[in-house]
Design a protein around this motif. Structure first.
Motif, short mmCIF file in Angstrom:
data_model
loop_
_atom_site.label_atom_id
_atom_site.label_comp_id
_atom_site.label_asym_id
_atom_site.label_seq_id
_atom_site.Cartn_x
_atom_site.Cartn_y
_atom_site.Cartn_z
N LYS A 10 2.00 -21.07 88.93
CA LYS A 10 1.91 -19.99 88.23
C LYS A 10 0.76 -19.23 87.91
O LYS A 10 -0.39 -19.83 87.88
N PRO A 41 -1.93 -17.48 92.44
CA PRO A 41 -0.70 -18.44 92.10
C PRO A 41 0.23 -18.54 93.34
O PRO A 41 0.20 -17.52 94.24
N GLY A 42 1.09 -19.50 93.37
CA GLY A 42 2.14 -19.62 94.41
C GLY A 42 1.72 -20.65 95.30
O GLY A 42 1.03 -21.54 95.39
N THR A 43 2.40 -20.63 96.48
CA THR A 43 2.51 -21.71 97.57
C THR A 43 2.50 -20.92 98.75
O THR A 43 3.65 -21.07 99.45
N SER A 44 1.77 -20.10 99.32
CA SER A 44 2.00 -19.36 100.20
C SER A 44 0.78 -19.07 101.37
O SER A 44 0.06 -20.16 101.80
N GLU A 100 7.87 -24.76 79.82
CA GLU A 100 8.82 -25.09 81.11
C GLU A 100 8.51 -23.92 82.36
O GLU A 100 8.45 -24.39 83.45
N VAL A 101 8.41 -22.67 82.02
CA VAL A 101 8.26 -21.77 83.01
C VAL A 101 7.11 -21.89 83.77
O VAL A 101 7.06 -21.57 85.08
N GLN A 142 7.49 -25.56 85.51
CA GLN A 142 8.53 -25.42 86.62
C GLN A 142 7.81 -25.08 87.84
O GLN A 142 8.15 -25.65 89.03
N ASP A 143 6.89 -24.05 87.87
CA ASP A 143 6.21 -23.82 89.07
C ASP A 143 5.09 -24.81 89.45
O ASP A 143 4.80 -25.03 90.56
N ARG A 151 5.56 -27.82 89.08
CA ARG A 151 6.13 -29.12 90.06
C ARG A 151 6.10 -28.76 91.60
O ARG A 151 6.11 -29.79 92.31
N LYS A 152 6.37 -27.60 91.61
CA LYS A 152 6.53 -26.84 93.20
C LYS A 152 4.88 -27.17 93.81
O LYS A 152 4.85 -27.60 95.00
N GLU A 153 3.89 -27.05 92.85
CA GLU A 153 2.68 -26.88 93.33
C GLU A 153 2.32 -28.28 93.76
O GLU A 153 1.66 -28.86 94.79
N GLY A 188 4.52 -30.68 94.86
CA GLY A 188 5.17 -30.97 95.77
C GLY A 188 4.58 -30.36 97.24
O GLY A 188 4.51 -31.14 98.14
N PHE A 189 3.89 -29.26 97.00
CA PHE A 189 2.78 -28.61 98.02
C PHE A 189 1.73 -29.55 98.55
O PHE A 189 1.58 -29.80 99.78
N MET A 195 3.09 -32.47 100.32
CA MET A 195 3.30 -31.93 101.57
C MET A 195 2.21 -31.88 102.63
O MET A 195 2.07 -32.24 103.57
N CYS A 223 8.05 -17.56 95.32
CA CYS A 223 6.97 -18.85 94.91
C CYS A 223 7.54 -19.44 93.39
O CYS A 223 7.44 -20.62 93.18
N ASP A 277 12.87 -27.99 92.21
CA ASP A 277 11.41 -28.36 92.10
C ASP A 277 10.67 -28.53 93.54
O ASP A 277 9.45 -28.82 93.63
N LYS A 278 11.50 -28.03 94.53
CA LYS A 278 10.83 -27.82 95.84
C LYS A 278 10.03 -26.55 95.98
O LYS A 278 10.66 -25.62 95.89
N ALA A 279 8.72 -26.69 96.63
CA ALA A 279 8.23 -25.53 96.70
C ALA A 279 8.67 -24.65 97.66
O ALA A 279 9.10 -25.02 98.92
N VAL A 280 8.59 -23.34 97.78
CA VAL A 280 9.06 -22.43 98.99
C VAL A 280 7.66 -22.19 99.44
O VAL A 280 6.89 -21.38 99.05
N VAL A 281 7.17 -22.82 100.62
CA VAL A 281 5.92 -22.74 101.46
C VAL A 281 5.97 -22.03 102.78
O VAL A 281 6.21 -22.45 103.38
N TRP A 282 6.03 -20.75 102.17
CA TRP A 282 6.34 -19.93 103.51
C TRP A 282 5.33 -18.85 103.62
O TRP A 282 4.60 -18.46 102.66
N LYS A 321 8.87 -14.72 104.10
CA LYS A 321 9.20 -14.06 102.96
C LYS A 321 9.89 -12.65 102.97
O LYS A 321 10.65 -12.17 102.53
N GLU A 372 12.19 -19.50 77.09
CA GLU A 372 12.10 -20.91 77.62
C GLU A 372 13.46 -21.31 77.35
O GLU A 372 13.77 -22.18 78.54
#
Lengths: 304, 270
Positions: A67, A178-181, A207-208, A211-212, A214-216, A218-219, A222, B55, B101-106, B111, B238
Motif C-alpha cells: 500500500k 508501493p506495489g509488487t512490480s 483493511e484497505v 489487503q495490499d 497480504r499480497k506483499e 505473498g510476493f 514467492m 497491484c 490475497d495473491k499478489a499481481v507480480v507483473w 501490466k 472500509e
C-alpha cells in the motif's frame, strides 16, 4: 533481467526478455538481430558485479508495503537515523522509488548533487556516517517527472547498486515504492547473489491497507525473502494477520502529527520529539531489527 | 474472449472521461474516486469507475461488490453494477483475481497489455462520467491508459494531494506528467485536510493544511476544494457503505458534493 539500451525503441521489452528481438517493438531496432540470436538472454553479468560490489555491506534490509502512503519512506529514514546514532556504524539508504522519490526531502538534503569519481557515483551524506542515493538528486527541478516504463526503471536500479561507491557499510536500507512490480522484482533479482537479511513490511490497520499487505507477504514468499512486519496505529487485525502468516509484529506506531511535520522539514523526529510515544515505539522496533541482524551474523536461525 | 470492438465505438456512450491521479501513494485517490462517483450518482448522473491499480485494487471493497464473476457479451466485458438501476458501473482487476490475497507480480509490459484490454474491451453503457482510478506514480499504467484512451477524448485529470510537502512534492511531478502528455488538469483536491473530531467538532490539522491550495496557485491550476480527514468516511470505505447517503448532512459529504459539482461544471464547459 530487463535492460533497455539507449538506442532502443520506446516499447523495448528488454534485452533479456523472452521477446527480445522478436516483439513487434523490435522492428527497426539496431540491436534486433543481436537480441534475436539469444546472446542477450544469458544471466545479467551485473548480478555478479553487484554481488561483488556489495560484499562490503554487512546487512541489507528492504522496506516494503503493498500500500502507498503507509510510512515506508518515513520509517526507512528514521531507521537509518537511529542506526547511525551509533557513530561507529556506517549506514546508507537507497531510494528505489523512481517516480516518487521522497527520501531527499525527508532527510533534509533536497537539492543536493551527486558527484562522479573514478570509483563511481558518490552518495549524498546526511551525516558523516549516513548516506543516501535517490533519483531525486539527479533531477534538475522539483517539477521534473520521471515518466519511465519498467525496463528503464530497472536499469536505473541496477546502476544504483553497481555504480554507486557505497564503501564499507554496516547497513544498507532500501526504500521501495508501493506495489509488487518492476522495482520490487528488480531489487530482489539484482541482490540475488548477495545476502539480504530480510524485509520489513509497513502497514496501517485499515483493511484497505492489510489487503495490499497480504499480497506483499505473498510476493516475499514467492521470492523467498525473510519478512517481518510493523504497523502504524492500533492493530487488532494486524495482530491476527501476523499470526496467520507466522510473522513477527515489530510494533504499533501511534499517529503523531509531529512525524509528518518533521518529514516535511527534513528533520529526524527522533531528535525533534524524543519523548513522543511514537519515538519510543520506533526505538523499540529499531532495537529488534538490530538484534535480528546481529543474530544472522552469528549464524543463528531466526524463526521470523 | 470476444474480439475487441473498435475503441471509439466502445466509449462512444461515455460523455466524459476523468483520470484521478497523484504522484503520491496513500493520499486517498480511491477514496476520492469512490466519493466523487457516489456524489455524482446522487446528483442523478450515470457513473462508471475503471480501476487500473493492478497491484492494489481498492474500489471493489469500497463499493461492497465483493468478488463477482465478470461476464462477456458481444460488445465485450460487462462491468459490474452496484445496483439494479445500473447507476454506478465498475471494472477492476480485482474481479479477475481468483485469490484476492495473491499478489499481481507483473512487470510493465504485462501490466500495459492488461490495461489495454480493460480500456478497449469493457462494454460501458451510457455514462455521464467515467472516472479512472490509478496507482501512484508516472509509469506503465498511466502511459497505457493514456495511449489507449487517445482515440477517445480524455477530458482531463483531477489530482489528489494531502497538505504535506512530501505529498505536494510528488504531485508537482504528476502535474508535469499531465503537461507532457497533454492531459488537461481539471483541478487539485486536498484530501485529509484538517481533522474534525466527531465528539467535539474541533478541527485540528494532523497533516497540516493548505499545501494543496498553495500547489494549485504555484502551478496555475484550479483548486477544486478540501476534504477533511473523517473517520466516518474511512470506515464507510472500509465497510463498503455509501458514505454520501449515510452521512449526507456531514461537512465531509458537503465538501465532496461541492467538489463533484465544480468538476461537472468544468467538464460541461470545456
Amino acid at each position: 533481467m530487463a535492460d533497455v539500451p539507449d538506442n532502443a525503441p520506446e516499447h523495448c521489452p528488454g534485452t533479456t526478455s523472452e521477446k527480445a528481438g522478436t516483439s513487434a517493438s523490435c522492428q527497426g531496432c539496431p540491436n534486433q538481430s543481436l537480441c534475436a540470436s539469444g546472446a542477450t538472454k544469458t544471466p545479467d553479468p551485473a548480478i555478479a558485479e553487484i554481488g561483488e560490489k556489495l560484499s562490503s555491506v554487512k546487512h541489507k534490509i528492504l522496506v516494503l508495503s503493498g500500500k502507498g502512503g503507509v510510512g515506508k519512506s518515513t520509517f526507512s529514514a528514521h531507521l537509518a537515523h537511529a542506526l547511525a546514532s551509533d557513530s561507529t556504524k556506517e549506514v546508507a539508504l537507497l531510494d528505489i522509488d523512481i517516480c516518487g522519490p521522497s527520501l531527499p526531502r525527508i532527510l533534509g538534503v533536497e537539492g543536493e548533487q551527486v558527484h562522479q569519481s573514478g570509483s563511481g557515483w558518490s552518495p549524498v551524506y546526511v551525516e558523516d556516517n549516513l548516506s543516501v542515493m535517490s533519483i531525486g538528486f539527479l533531477l534538475s527541478s522539483p517539477d521534473d517527472a520521471v515518466i519511465w516504463r519498467g525496463p528503464k526503471k530497472n536499469g536505473m536500479i541496477k546502476q544504483f547498486l553497481r555504480d554507486v561507491d557505497w564503501g564499507e557499510l554496516d547497513y544498507l536500507i532500501v526504500d521501495t515504492p508501493p506495489g509488487t512490480s518492476d522495482e520490487h522484482l528488480s531489487i530482489v533479482q539484482y541482490l540475488s547473489s548477495t545476502h539480504v537479511d530480510g524485509a520489513v513490511i509497513i502497514t496501517t490497520p485499515q483493511e484497505v491497507s492489510l489487503q495490499d499487505v497480504r499480497k506483499e507477504i505473498g510476493f516475499c514468499r514467492m521470492v523467498k525473502l525473510k519478512t517481518t512486519i510493523f504497523c502504524t496505529g492500533s492493530a487488532l487485525f494486524t495482530e491476527k494477520m501476523c499470526q496467520d502468516f507466522n510473522l513477527t509484529l515489530l510494533g504499533k506506531v501511534p499517529l503523531d502529527p509531529r512525524i509528518g511535520q518533521s518529514c516535511d522539514e527534513g528533520k529526524s523526529f527522533l531528535s525533534e520529539v524524543p519523548d513522543s510515544p511514537a519515538a519510543d515505539v520506533y526505538r523499540t522496533i529499531v532495537h529488534s531489527i538490530q538484534e535480528y541482524c546481529s543474530k544472522r551474523v552469528t549464524g543463528d536461525q531466526d524463526t521470523c | 474472449m470476444s474480439s475487441a470492438a473498435p475503441l471509439v465505438q466502445i466509449l462512444a456512450n461515455v460523455r466524459h472521461v476523468v483520470l484521478v491521479l497523484s504522484g503520491k501513494g496513500g493520499v486517498g485517490k480511491s477514496t476520492i474516486t469512490t466519493g466523487l462517483a457516489l456524489a455524482l450518482r446522487q446528483a442523478g448522473n450515470k457513473v462508471g469507475i475503471l480501476d487500473v491499480d493492478l497491484c492494489g485494487p481498492s474500489i471493489p471493497r469500497m463499493l461492497s461488490v465483493g468478488r463477482p464473476d465478470v461476464h462477456l457479451c458481444d460488445a465485450g466485458w460487462v462491468p459490474v453494477y452496484t445496483d439494479a438501476q445500473k447507476s454506478l458501473a465498475l471494472m477492476s482487476i480485482g474481479f479477475l483475481l481468483d485469490d484476492p490475497d495473491k499478489a499481481v507480480v507483473w512487470r510493465g509490459p504485462k501490466k500495459t497489455a492488461l490495461i489495454s484490454q480493460f480500456v478497449s474491451d469493457v462494454a460501458w453503457e451510457e455514462l455521464d462520467v467515467l472516472l479512472v482510478d490509478t496507482p501512484p506514480g508516472t509509469s506503465d499504467e498511466h502511459l497505457a491508459v493514456l495511449e489507449n484512451l487517445k482515440k477517445h477524448r480524455v477530458d482531463g485529470a483531477v489530482l489528489v494531494t494531502t497538505p504535506q510537502a512530501v505529498s505536494t512534492g510528488d504531485v508537482r511531478r504528476e502535474i508535469t506528467f499531465c503537461k507532457k502528455t497533454g492531459v488537461p488538469i481539471l483541478g487539485i483536491i486536498e484530501n485529509m485536510s484538517g481533522f474534525v473530531c466527531p465528539h467535539c467538532s474541533e478541527c485540528s490539522n494532523i497533516f497540516s493544511k493548505g499545501g494543496g491550495e498553495e500547489l494549485a496557485k504555484l502551478t496555475g491550476s484550479v483548486f477544486l476544494g478540501c476534504v477533511p480527514l473523517d473517520p466516518q468516511l474511512s470506515s464507510s470505505m472500509e465497510e463498503g457503505k455509501d458514505f454520501m447517503e449515510l452521512f449526507s448532512n456531514s461537512a465531509t459529504s458537503t465538501a465532496i458534493g461541492g467538489i463533484s459539482q465544480t468538476l461537472l461544471q468544468r467538464l460541461q464547459t470545456t
